[in-house]
Scaffold this active site. Sequence first.
Site, PDB file in Angstrom:
ATOM      1  N   TYR A 125     -28.393 -21.863  13.545  1.00  0.00           N
ATOM      2  CA  TYR A 125     -28.950 -20.940  14.661  1.00  0.00           C
ATOM      3  C   TYR A 125     -28.772 -19.859  13.553  1.00  0.00           C
ATOM      4  O   TYR A 125     -29.037 -18.506  13.110  1.00  0.00           O
ATOM      5  CB  TYR A 125     -28.762 -20.661  15.823  1.00  0.00           C
ATOM      6  CG  TYR A 125     -29.489 -19.032  16.277  1.00  0.00           C
ATOM      7  CD1 TYR A 125     -30.955 -19.273  16.823  1.00  0.00           C
ATOM      8  CD2 TYR A 125     -29.065 -18.754  16.407  1.00  0.00           C
ATOM      9  CE1 TYR A 125     -31.352 -18.223  16.610  1.00  0.00           C
ATOM     10  CE2 TYR A 125     -29.032 -17.778  17.187  1.00  0.00           C
ATOM     11  CZ  TYR A 125     -30.157 -17.470  17.280  1.00  0.00           C
ATOM     12  OH  TYR A 125     -30.949 -15.541  17.811  1.00  0.00           O
ATOM     13  N   PRO A 128     -25.813  -5.776  16.297  1.00  0.00           N
ATOM     14  CA  PRO A 128     -26.091  -6.920  17.722  1.00  0.00           C
ATOM     15  C   PRO A 128     -26.235  -8.756  17.366  1.00  0.00           C
ATOM     16  O   PRO A 128     -27.350  -8.535  16.554  1.00  0.00           O
ATOM     17  CB  PRO A 128     -27.440  -5.745  18.184  1.00  0.00           C
ATOM     18  CG  PRO A 128     -28.182  -5.510  17.079  1.00  0.00           C
ATOM     19  CD  PRO A 128     -26.933  -5.199  16.293  1.00  0.00           C
ATOM     20  N   GLY A 160     -26.958 -11.625  19.094  1.00  0.00           N
ATOM     21  CA  GLY A 160     -27.665 -11.833  20.182  1.00  0.00           C
ATOM     22  C   GLY A 160     -27.526 -13.752  20.036  1.00  0.00           C
ATOM     23  O   GLY A 160     -26.660 -14.457  19.168  1.00  0.00           O
ATOM     24  N   SER A 201     -25.589  -6.505  22.233  1.00  0.00           N
ATOM     25  CA  SER A 201     -27.593  -7.554  21.946  1.00  0.00           C
ATOM     26  C   SER A 201     -28.009  -7.914  23.595  1.00  0.00           C
ATOM     27  O   SER A 201     -26.823  -7.657  24.152  1.00  0.00           O
ATOM     28  CB  SER A 201     -26.902  -8.997  21.019  1.00  0.00           C
ATOM     29  OG  SER A 201     -28.384  -9.309  21.584  1.00  0.00           O
ATOM     30  N   GLN A 207     -28.233  -2.681  22.607  1.00  0.00           N
ATOM     31  CA  GLN A 207     -29.800  -3.349  21.345  1.00  0.00           C
ATOM     32  C   GLN A 207     -30.759  -3.882  22.635  1.00  0.00           C
ATOM     33  O   GLN A 207     -30.374  -4.326  23.487  1.00  0.00           O
ATOM     34  CB  GLN A 207     -28.802  -4.026  20.588  1.00  0.00           C
ATOM     35  CG  GLN A 207     -30.422  -4.507  19.623  1.00  0.00           C
ATOM     36  CD  GLN A 207     -31.170  -5.846  20.096  1.00  0.00           C
ATOM     37  OE1 GLN A 207     -30.217  -6.943  20.588  1.00  0.00           O
ATOM     38  NE2 GLN A 207     -31.777  -6.124  20.199  1.00  0.00           N
ATOM     39  N   ARG A 240     -38.310 -20.018  11.086  1.00  0.00           N
ATOM     40  CA  ARG A 240     -37.461 -20.521  10.868  1.00  0.00           C
ATOM     41  C   ARG A 240     -36.614 -21.711  10.879  1.00  0.00           C
ATOM     42  O   ARG A 240     -36.767 -23.004  11.816  1.00  0.00           O
ATOM     43  CB  ARG A 240     -36.324 -19.969  12.003  1.00  0.00           C
ATOM     44  CG  ARG A 240     -35.953 -17.727  11.810  1.00  0.00           C
ATOM     45  CD  ARG A 240     -35.326 -17.997  12.793  1.00  0.00           C
ATOM     46  NE  ARG A 240     -35.258 -16.229  12.990  1.00  0.00           N
ATOM     47  CZ  ARG A 240     -34.421 -15.556  14.578  1.00  0.00           C
ATOM     48  NH1 ARG A 240     -33.272 -16.328  15.099  1.00  0.00           N
ATOM     49  NH2 ARG A 240     -34.591 -14.845  14.313  1.00  0.00           N
ATOM     50  N   HIS A 284     -33.206  -7.733   9.715  1.00  0.00           N
ATOM     51  CA  HIS A 284     -32.667  -8.395  10.531  1.00  0.00           C
ATOM     52  C   HIS A 284     -31.390  -9.733  10.238  1.00  0.00           C
ATOM     53  O   HIS A 284     -32.149 -10.607   9.865  1.00  0.00           O
ATOM     54  CB  HIS A 284     -33.840  -9.098  11.794  1.00  0.00           C
ATOM     55  CG  HIS A 284     -33.040  -9.398  12.490  1.00  0.00           C
ATOM     56  ND1 HIS A 284     -33.360  -8.883  13.460  1.00  0.00           N
ATOM     57  CD2 HIS A 284     -32.450 -10.766  13.200  1.00  0.00           C
ATOM     58  CE1 HIS A 284     -33.278  -9.741  15.007  1.00  0.00           C
ATOM     59  NE2 HIS A 284     -32.343 -10.588  15.219  1.00  0.00           N
ATOM     60  N   ARG A 288     -33.801 -13.055   8.830  1.00  0.00           N
ATOM     61  CA  ARG A 288     -34.617 -13.761  10.092  1.00  0.00           C
ATOM     62  C   ARG A 288     -35.629 -13.826  10.291  1.00  0.00           C
ATOM     63  O   ARG A 288     -35.834 -14.889  10.944  1.00  0.00           O
ATOM     64  CB  ARG A 288     -33.447 -14.571  11.183  1.00  0.00           C
ATOM     65  CG  ARG A 288     -31.734 -13.944  10.730  1.00  0.00           C
ATOM     66  CD  ARG A 288     -30.910 -13.815  11.747  1.00  0.00           C
ATOM     67  NE  ARG A 288     -30.687 -13.952  12.541  1.00  0.00           N
ATOM     68  CZ  ARG A 288     -30.123 -15.863  12.988  1.00  0.00           C
ATOM     69  NH1 ARG A 288     -29.921 -16.090  11.944  1.00  0.00           N
ATOM     70  NH2 ARG A 288     -30.371 -15.876  13.547  1.00  0.00           N
TER      71      ARG A 288
HETATM   72  C1  FNR Z   1     -28.606 -11.447  14.636  1.00  0.00           C
HETATM   73  N1  FNR Z   1     -29.275  -9.810  15.002  1.00  0.00           N
HETATM   74  C2  FNR Z   1     -30.487  -9.166  15.666  1.00  0.00           C
HETATM   75  N2  FNR Z   1     -30.396  -8.292  15.699  1.00  0.00           N
HETATM   76  C3  FNR Z   1     -30.710  -7.778  16.963  1.00  0.00           C
HETATM   77  O1  FNR Z   1     -31.905  -6.887  16.924  1.00  0.00           O
HETATM   78  N3  FNR Z   1     -30.381  -8.715  17.917  1.00  0.00           N
HETATM   79  C4  FNR Z   1     -30.006  -9.428  18.818  1.00  0.00           C
HETATM   80  O2  FNR Z   1     -29.595  -9.988  19.081  1.00  0.00           O
HETATM   81  C5  FNR Z   1     -29.801 -10.321  17.188  1.00  0.00           C
HETATM   82  N4  FNR Z   1     -29.168 -11.362  17.315  1.00  0.00           N
HETATM   83  C6  FNR Z   1     -28.888 -11.847  16.033  1.00  0.00           C
HETATM   84  C7  FNR Z   1     -28.234 -13.338  16.214  1.00  0.00           C
HETATM   85  C8  FNR Z   1     -27.436 -13.629  14.995  1.00  0.00           C
HETATM   86  C9  FNR Z   1     -26.899 -15.419  14.801  1.00  0.00           C
HETATM   87  C10 FNR Z   1     -27.619 -13.022  13.169  1.00  0.00           C
HETATM   88  C11 FNR Z   1     -26.750 -13.503  12.486  1.00  0.00           C
HETATM   89  C12 FNR Z   1     -28.312 -11.643  13.213  1.00  0.00           C
HETATM   90  C13 FNR Z   1     -29.577  -8.783  13.130  1.00  0.00           C
HETATM   91  C14 FNR Z   1     -28.434  -8.426  13.357  1.00  0.00           C
HETATM   92  O3  FNR Z   1     -28.396  -7.837  14.029  1.00  0.00           O
HETATM   93  C15 FNR Z   1     -28.501  -7.748  11.529  1.00  0.00           C
HETATM   94  O4  FNR Z   1     -29.237  -6.864  11.924  1.00  0.00           O
HETATM   95  C16 FNR Z   1     -28.218  -8.965  10.192  1.00  0.00           C
HETATM   96  O5  FNR Z   1     -27.431  -9.818  11.012  1.00  0.00           O
HETATM   97  C17 FNR Z   1     -27.663  -8.068   9.039  1.00  0.00           C
HETATM   98  O6  FNR Z   1     -27.397  -9.448   8.273  1.00  0.00           O
HETATM   99  P1  FNR Z   1     -26.109  -9.871   7.865  1.00  0.00           P
HETATM  100  O7  FNR Z   1     -25.054  -9.047   8.109  1.00  0.00           O
HETATM  101  O8  FNR Z   1     -26.034 -11.250   8.996  1.00  0.00           O
HETATM  102  O9  FNR Z   1     -26.251 -10.426   6.483  1.00  0.00           O
END
Ligand code: FNR
Length: 380
Positions: free
Chosen positions: A37, A90, A92, A121, A143, A180, A277, A280
């Site tokens: 995840y 953020p 989650g 988050s 967020q 995913r 993101h 993702r």
């Molecule tokens: C996220 N991201 C994310 N963004 C958001 O707006 N709300 C959320 O709850 C989440 N949850 C989340 C879970 C996990 C496991 C990951 C890895 C990422 C996205 C996050 O805010 C951010 O945009 C990215 O993680 C940035 O990229 P890097 O630093 O992981 O490469």
Amino acid sequence: YTIYLDGLTGRVPSLPMSFAELERRAEAAMSPELWSYVAGGAGDERTQRANVTAFDGWGLMPRMLAGAAERDLSVELFGRRLPTPLLLAPVGVIGLCGDDGHGDLTTARAAGTMGVPMIASTLSQDPMEDVAAALGDTPGWFQLYPPNDRELTESLVHRAEAAGFTALVVTLDTLTLGWRPRDLALASFPQLAGECLANYLSDPVFRSRLAAPPEEDPQAATGLWATLFGNQRLSWDDLAWLRSLTSLPLLLKGICDPDDARRAVDGGVDGIYCSNHGGRQANGGLPALDCLPGVVDAVGDTPVVFDSGVRGGPDVVKALALGARAVAIGRPYAYGLAVGGQGGIEHVLRCLLAETDLTLAIDGYASVGALDRTALRRVR
Ligand code: FNR
């Protein structure tokens, strides 16, 4: 130099000093579901990889004898001076990367110690009020994943204001989940997210939508959450309503197109959060870094926050030179939490800040404000 001098007495750091090692140790510390995840992304993950390699497309121009003996890493955002240009993006389910069921609070404490704002988050193991309290004097932003229920949206925003968060980030790129494969193979998302619904379960509007309290019928609560989570019909017509919900600085997260950025600013937002993101959500997209200059150019003085693919100090410096006001990290601090708890996040932040500072020192930039695009050249 302390970290180098320590080596003279045979002391070596127990926590990872490179991102590659951090990643290896985090994988070993997590269950396969959690690892898939957190580390995974959309499709074959080529956008996620491109986010990281996009930084190789820019080189920093070193300047000698430039008077950078003392550096100022601080930045100004929404009327506040922050000691560093870093933010915790953020994440989650960050809570599950810790080992005590309260990883969101651990993260908030690390953010508080380091003076690095945490963007909390919507998907959290602890209610936002507790997360805000654990941050101490360090600012936190909330967020929001806007749910498919206006009254619930309003309730979450008003709680965030009352809890003391100092900005609201509305994430727009997750109105539905991305494709995913790693998650799908292990059914990670529903299992993990289902454990991170504290903000919903503690919400009076959410509770009022249930026939029985969630403590009595947790399955029904999770089922309701699944139907309310996304709102694919959200459109630019809703921006005025979102704006009207809060007097806090409002940022829109997921903006990569300069036209969207301009439209958001025209609609009254205070900041743009340029991000894909972390790769993702939509695969096959541009690396987020390649979108940053266009977004910055489109919005004039409006601050732009950037994330996606930042893995080291030079990446932070490059994003700042391209015009980001502040730079956020996601996976690196989630790995830090898995590997070393609160100390692990602090370690990741210290390493990133030290490398950012040394990059500025060696390349001759005395402050974040001294950086602009003349610091960069395209790598051929
Ligand atoms: C996220 N991201 C994310 N963004 C958001 O707006 N709300 C959320 O709850 C989440 N949850 C989340 C879970 C996990 C496991 C990951 C890895 C990422 C996205 C996050 O805010 C951010 O945009 C990215 O993680 C940035 O990229 P890097 O630093 O992981 O490469």
